[in-house]
Write a protein that holds these residues in place. Structure first.
Motif, PDB file in Angstrom:
ATOM      1  N   UNK A 251       1.893  -7.205  -2.781  1.00 47.35           N
ATOM      2  CA  UNK A 251       0.724  -6.735  -3.714  1.00 47.35           C
ATOM      3  C   UNK A 251      -0.300  -6.201  -2.666  1.00 47.35           C
ATOM      4  N   UNK A 252      -0.722  -5.074  -2.927  1.00 46.22           N
ATOM      5  CA  UNK A 252      -1.825  -4.506  -2.085  1.00 46.22           C
ATOM      6  C   UNK A 252      -3.010  -3.788  -2.931  1.00 46.22           C
ATOM      7  N   UNK A 253      -4.320  -3.741  -2.523  1.00 40.52           N
ATOM      8  CA  UNK A 253      -5.262  -3.506  -2.945  1.00 40.52           C
ATOM      9  C   UNK A 253      -5.230  -1.849  -3.210  1.00 40.52           C
ATOM     10  N   UNK A 254      -5.756  -1.770  -4.556  1.00 41.32           N
ATOM     11  CA  UNK A 254      -5.925  -0.301  -4.923  1.00 41.32           C
ATOM     12  C   UNK A 254      -6.774   0.542  -3.956  1.00 41.32           C
ATOM     13  N   UNK A 255      -6.486   1.334  -3.086  1.00 42.42           N
ATOM     14  CA  UNK A 255      -7.723   2.043  -2.299  1.00 42.42           C
ATOM     15  C   UNK A 255      -8.852   2.439  -3.031  1.00 42.42           C
ATOM     16  N   UNK A 256      -8.885   2.745  -4.199  1.00 44.44           N
ATOM     17  CA  UNK A 256     -10.325   2.946  -4.876  1.00 44.44           C
ATOM     18  C   UNK A 256     -10.785   2.236  -5.480  1.00 44.44           C
ATOM     19  N   UNK A 338     -20.170   3.270 -11.359  1.00 44.92           N
ATOM     20  CA  UNK A 338     -19.673   2.931 -10.251  1.00 44.92           C
ATOM     21  C   UNK A 338     -18.709   4.118  -9.708  1.00 44.92           C
ATOM     22  N   UNK A 339     -19.136   4.376  -8.307  1.00 42.58           N
ATOM     23  CA  UNK A 339     -18.361   5.225  -7.613  1.00 42.58           C
ATOM     24  C   UNK A 339     -17.878   4.670  -6.369  1.00 42.58           C
ATOM     25  N   UNK A 340     -16.411   4.910  -6.082  1.00 42.06           N
ATOM     26  CA  UNK A 340     -15.992   4.336  -4.822  1.00 42.06           C
ATOM     27  C   UNK A 340     -15.023   5.409  -4.155  1.00 42.06           C
ATOM     28  N   UNK A 341     -15.385   5.747  -3.269  1.00 46.03           N
ATOM     29  CA  UNK A 341     -14.687   6.664  -2.341  1.00 46.03           C
ATOM     30  C   UNK A 341     -13.461   6.222  -1.538  1.00 46.03           C
ATOM     31  N   UNK A 342     -12.756   7.130  -1.314  1.00 45.20           N
ATOM     32  CA  UNK A 342     -11.281   6.626  -0.766  1.00 45.20           C
ATOM     33  C   UNK A 342     -11.608   6.441   0.857  1.00 45.20           C
ATOM     34  N   UNK A 343     -10.840   5.549   1.406  1.00 47.46           N
ATOM     35  CA  UNK A 343     -10.978   5.492   2.959  1.00 47.46           C
ATOM     36  C   UNK A 343     -10.550   6.999   3.570  1.00 47.46           C
ATOM     37  N   UNK A 344     -11.347   7.240   4.703  1.00 48.54           N
ATOM     38  CA  UNK A 344     -11.145   8.711   5.177  1.00 48.54           C
ATOM     39  C   UNK A 344     -11.954   9.890   4.538  1.00 48.54           C
ATOM     40  N   UNK A 410     -11.141  18.708   2.220  1.00 43.38           N
ATOM     41  CA  UNK A 410      -9.732  18.720   1.203  1.00 43.38           C
ATOM     42  C   UNK A 410      -9.292  17.338   1.153  1.00 43.38           C
ATOM     43  N   UNK A 411      -8.995  17.103   0.033  1.00 39.01           N
ATOM     44  CA  UNK A 411      -8.005  15.511  -0.152  1.00 39.01           C
ATOM     45  C   UNK A 411      -9.041  14.435  -0.429  1.00 39.01           C
ATOM     46  N   UNK A 412     -10.442  14.746  -0.240  1.00 38.54           N
ATOM     47  CA  UNK A 412     -11.446  13.583  -0.439  1.00 38.54           C
ATOM     48  C   UNK A 412     -11.222  13.409  -2.082  1.00 38.54           C
TER      49      UNK A 412
END
Length: 647
Positions: A251-256, A338-344, A410-412
C-alpha cells in the motif's frame, strides 16, 4: 493344473489384493479428510492386465493400478472462485455501508436535529432582537451545529482510516497466500517429475483452496499451464503469481492525498487500485470511492453552504452597536478549500475560494497544466466542468475560483477538495452576542406628505441600477425631498446632495462598504408627488429584526445543488443515496450468497466426500481383498496337492 497355472493364479490374486488394499487406503483417506477445506474425493483407477494366450484362447492375468484420481470439475471450480470473489466484495460493501447508513440516518446523532435547532434559535432571536439570552442561545446552537458537522466528518475520517488499515491487512494476507501458492506450484512441478499425468492430488487440493482464499481477498483469474502449474491474475489482468514466482503487493500513499492509501506493486510502485473491483479489497476500494467519499463531500458542501450563507447575511445587517456584521464578526469560520500539489510541481495555486455555493459540487478535482492550458477533471463523474473559465491567473469552475501563484510547468498537477474536509473545518467564529447583526441597515420613513408617492421598505440588491450614492453615505441618515415643481427631487446625505428627475419605480441605492458589492435599495412609487413631500432612510435601532428574519429564511431557501435543494433536503438526499447504496449492497450480498451456495453444492456433488458412499466402498473393497486372499489360499492348497502327487 500345472505349477505355472498356479503361479499365474497367485499373481492375478496378488494384483487384486494390491488394488483392494490401495482402494481401502484411499477410501480411508477420503473419510479422514471429509472435513478438510478444499479436499476432493479420490478414487483408485484400475484396468485389466494384458491377457495371456493359451491353446484354448486368451486367459486373463488379473488387474493393475493406473493411478489415484481426484473427483474434479475445472469449470465448477472456476465458477466457485469467481463467485467467491464477488461475494467477498458484496459482503464488504454491505458491512461498510451499514455502518455509514446507521451513522447518518440516526435521528439523534444525525445532522437534521442540529440544523432544525439552529434555525429555531435564529427565529427566536429574531422575535426578540434586543434580547441577549436569545442571542446567546443562537450562538450556543451554532456551536452545537458546528460540533455535529465536526463529529460526523470525524466519524467518516475514522471510516476512511479504517479502510486504510484493512487494505494494509488484506494486502499482507494476499502476499502470504501468493507466496504459498508460488511455492505449491514449485512443489507440484517437482513431484510430477515432468509427467503432468502423475498428479499429487492433495497438493492440487491445497492449491485450489489457496486460490479460493486468495479470490475472496482480491478476486482472481486462473490460467493453467501445460506443466501442471497455474498462473494467477487479479483485477483486469495484473499478474500476481506466475509459476513459482509471485509479485508482492503493497500500500502506498496517494501522491496528492497523503491520508489515502492505494494498492500497488511492491517492486515497481505501480498503483493498481482502479483495476481491483472484486474480493474484499475491491469492496473496500469501491466503498471508499463510490459511497464514503461522495457522502463526506456532500456533508462538507452543506457545511460550506451554511457557513457561507449565514456569514453573507450577517455581513448585510447591523449589530446592537450599530456596526455592520461583516466588520470582523462572521458567525462561522469558513471551511478552507483543500489544495494539494504533487511532489515536483514548480507552480502553485495561491488561493482557492468558494464563489457560488449554488454551483458547488460534492466532488474533488484534478487540476493539471499541460504546457499550454489548464485542464480540470471532476473526480465524481470524470468530466470537465462545463463552466470552466481561465482568465489570466484565475481558474473558475463549479462555483470555485482558483488563483495561480508561481508559474506552472508542464505536468504540474493539483488535487482540489472544496468540500472533503469542510465538515471538520467549520467552527463558530463569534462569541459576543451583541455582534449578531439581526437588524437591517435602514428604516424607511415618510413625512406628512400630500402626494401619493411612497417609499419601499428596502432590500439588499446586487445590481446598482438607479441613483447610486457613494459608499461613504452608508450608515448615516439619507433624506429625500421633492422640489418645486415636484418633477424632481433632491437627496441629502452625509457629504453631499444629489438631484434627479422623478420616474415612478426608480431606485435609490446606498452601497455597502467594500469589500461588499451589495446595496441597500429603496424604490419610490406613485404618480403624483407634491412639492415638499419628503422621505428618509434612518439607521435601524436594536429592535429591528429584518436581517435576522432573512437569516431564518435561509433554512427554506434552495441554495445548494444548482439552487434545487435546501440544507435539510440536501442532507436528506445524501442519506437517501447512502441508504439506497446500502440496500443494493444487502441485495447483492444475498444474491451472491445464494449463487455461491448453488455453485458450491454443484462442485461438492462432484468433489465432495459422501460418508455413506465411502462406507459402502469400504465394505466392497474389504470383500474384494478377502476374495483375493481366498484365491491365494486356494492356489496354495492346489500347489500342495501337486507336490503330494509328485511325491
Amino acid at each position: 493344473m500345472s505349477t505355472s497355472s498356479i503361479g499365474s493364479l497367485i499373481n492375478s490374486a496378488l494384483g487384486g489384493l494390491n488394488i483392494a488394499s490401495s482402494s481401502l487406503q484411499t477410501t480411508g483417506h477420503n473419510i479422514s479428510n471429509v472435513n478438510t477445506p478444499g479436499y476432493s474425493r479420490q478414487s483408485v483407477l484400475q484396468s485389466a492386465r494384458t491377457p495371456q494366450f493359451s491353446g484354448a484362447g486368451f486367459i486373463g492375468s488379473g488387474v493393475q493400478m493406473e493411478g489415484v484420481m481426484r473427483s474434479y470439475d475445472s469449470y465448477l471450480q472456476g465458477q466457485l472462485w469467481d463467485v467467491n470473489g464477488k461475494l467477498g466484495a458484496a459482503s464488504t460493501m454491505n458491512a461498510q455501508l451499514s455502518q455509514l447508513n446507521n451513522m447518518l440516518s440516526d435521528p439523534g446523532s444525525g445532522l437534521s436535529p442540529a440544523l432544525n435547532d439552529f434555525f429555531a434559535a435564529v427565529q427566536a432571536a429574531s422575535n426578540n432582537p434586543a434580547g441577549i439570552p436569545e442571542r446567546q442561545a443562537l450562538i450556543s446552537n451554532a456551536e452545537v451545529l458546528a460540533n455535529r458537522f465536526n463529529a460526523l466528518d470525524g466519524r467518516m475520517q475514522d471510516m476512511a482510516n479504517g479502510v486504510n488499515t484493512q487494505l494494509q491487512d488484506h494486502v499482507s494476507t494476499i502476499n502470504t497466500l501468493a507466496a504459498e501458492l508460488a511455492d505449491l506450484n514449485r512443489r507440484i512441478l517437482d513431484m510430477q517429475g515432468g509427467n503432468p499425468a502423475q498428479q499429487p492430488n492433495d497438493l492440487l487440493d491445497q492449491r485450489d483452496q489457496l486460490i479460493a482464499d486468495l479470490g475472496k481477498e482480491v478476486g482472481v483469474t486462473v490460467v493453467p499451464q501445460d506443466n501442471g502449474q497455474v498462473n494467477v491474475f487479479i483485477g483486469t489482468g495484473q499478474t500476481l503469481v506466475a509459476g513459482a514466482k509471485y509479485s508482492a503487493l503493497t500500500t502506498v500513499q496517494d501522491p496528492l492525498d497523503p491520508l489515502r492509501l492505494e494498492v500497488a506493486y511492491e517492486k515497481s510502485g505501480s498503483v493498481i487500485s482502479k483495476q481491483l473491483t472484486s474480493g474484499t479489497v475491491g469492496g473496500l476500494l469501491r466503498f471508499r470511492n463510490e459511497s464514503l467519499d461522495p457522502a463526506r463531500n456532500a456533508l462538507g458542501r452543506i457545511a460550506v453552504g451554511v457557513a457561507s450563507s449565514m456569514n453573507d447575511q450577517q455581513a448585510l445587517g447591523l449589530d446592537l452597536e450599530g456596526q455592520l456584521g461583516g466588520n470582523g464578526a462572521n458567525i462561522f469560520t469558513m471551511p478552507k478549500v483543500g489544495v494539494q500539489g504533487a511532489a515536483g510541481n514548480t507552480g502553485s495555486i495561491s488561493s482557492a475560494v468558494v464563489s457560488d455555493i449554488g454551483k458547488l459540487q460534492a466532488s474533488d478535482y484534478r487540476v493539471t497544466y499541460d504546457g499550454s492550458a489548464w485542464q480540470v477533471l471532476r473526480q465524481s463523474d470524470g468530466k470537465t466542468p462545463s463552466d470552466l473559465s481561465v482568465s489570466g491567473g484565475t481558474i473558475s469552475f463549479d462555483g470555485l475560483t482558483l488563483t495561480v501563484g508561481a508559474a506552472p510547468a508542464t505536468g504540474d498537477s493539483f488535487l482540489v477538495q472544496p468540500t472533503r474536509k469542510a465538515g471538520s473545518g467549520i467552527a463558530v467564529a463569534i462569541d459576543d452576542p451583541r455582534r449578531l447583526a439581526l437588524a437591517a441597515p435602514y428604516v424607511s420613513n415618510a413625512g406628512v406628505n400630500a402626494g401619493n408617492v411612497s417609499v419601499s421598505e428596502g432590500k439588499v440588491s446586487d445590481a446598482g441600477t438607479g441613483i447610486n450614492l457613494p459608499a461613504t453615505a452608508f450608515g448615516k441618515p439619507v433624506d429625500i425631498k421633492f422640489d418645486d415643481p415636484p418633477s424632481s427631487f433632491t437627496i441629502t446625505y452625509s457629504g453631499g446632495t444629489v438631484s434627479s428627475a422623478y420616474t415612478e419605480g426608480m431606485s435609490i441605492n446606498v452601497p455597502y462598504p467594500a469589500p461588499s458589492s451589495s446595496n441597500w435599495s429603496v424604490s419610490l412609487s406613485g404618480t403624483t408627488p407634491v412639492a415638499g413631500d419628503s422621505f428618509s432612510l434612518t439607521p435601524a435601532g436594536p429592535g429591528d429584526n429584518r436581517n435576522g428574519l432573512a437569516m431564518a429564511a435561509l433554512k427554506s431557501q434552495n441554495l445548494l445543488e444548482g439552487d434545487s435543494a435546501t440544507f435539510a433536503s440536501s442532507y436528506g438526499r445524501m442519506v437517501t443515496r447512502v441508504g439506497t447504496d446500502g440496500r443494493q449492497a444487502q441485495i447483492a450480498e444475498k444474491a451472491q450468497n445464494n449463487l455461491f451456495t448453488q455453485v458450491q453444492q454443484a462442485q461438492q456433488s462432484v468433489s465432495g466426500v459422501n460418508l455413506d458412499e465411502e462406507a459402502a466402498n469400504m465394505m466392497r473393497y474389504q470383500q474384494a481383498y478377502q476374495a483375493s486372499a481366498k484365491v491365494i489360499q486356494i492356489a496354495d492348497s492346489l500347489f500342495d496337492s501337486i507336490l503330494a502327487i509328485k511325491g
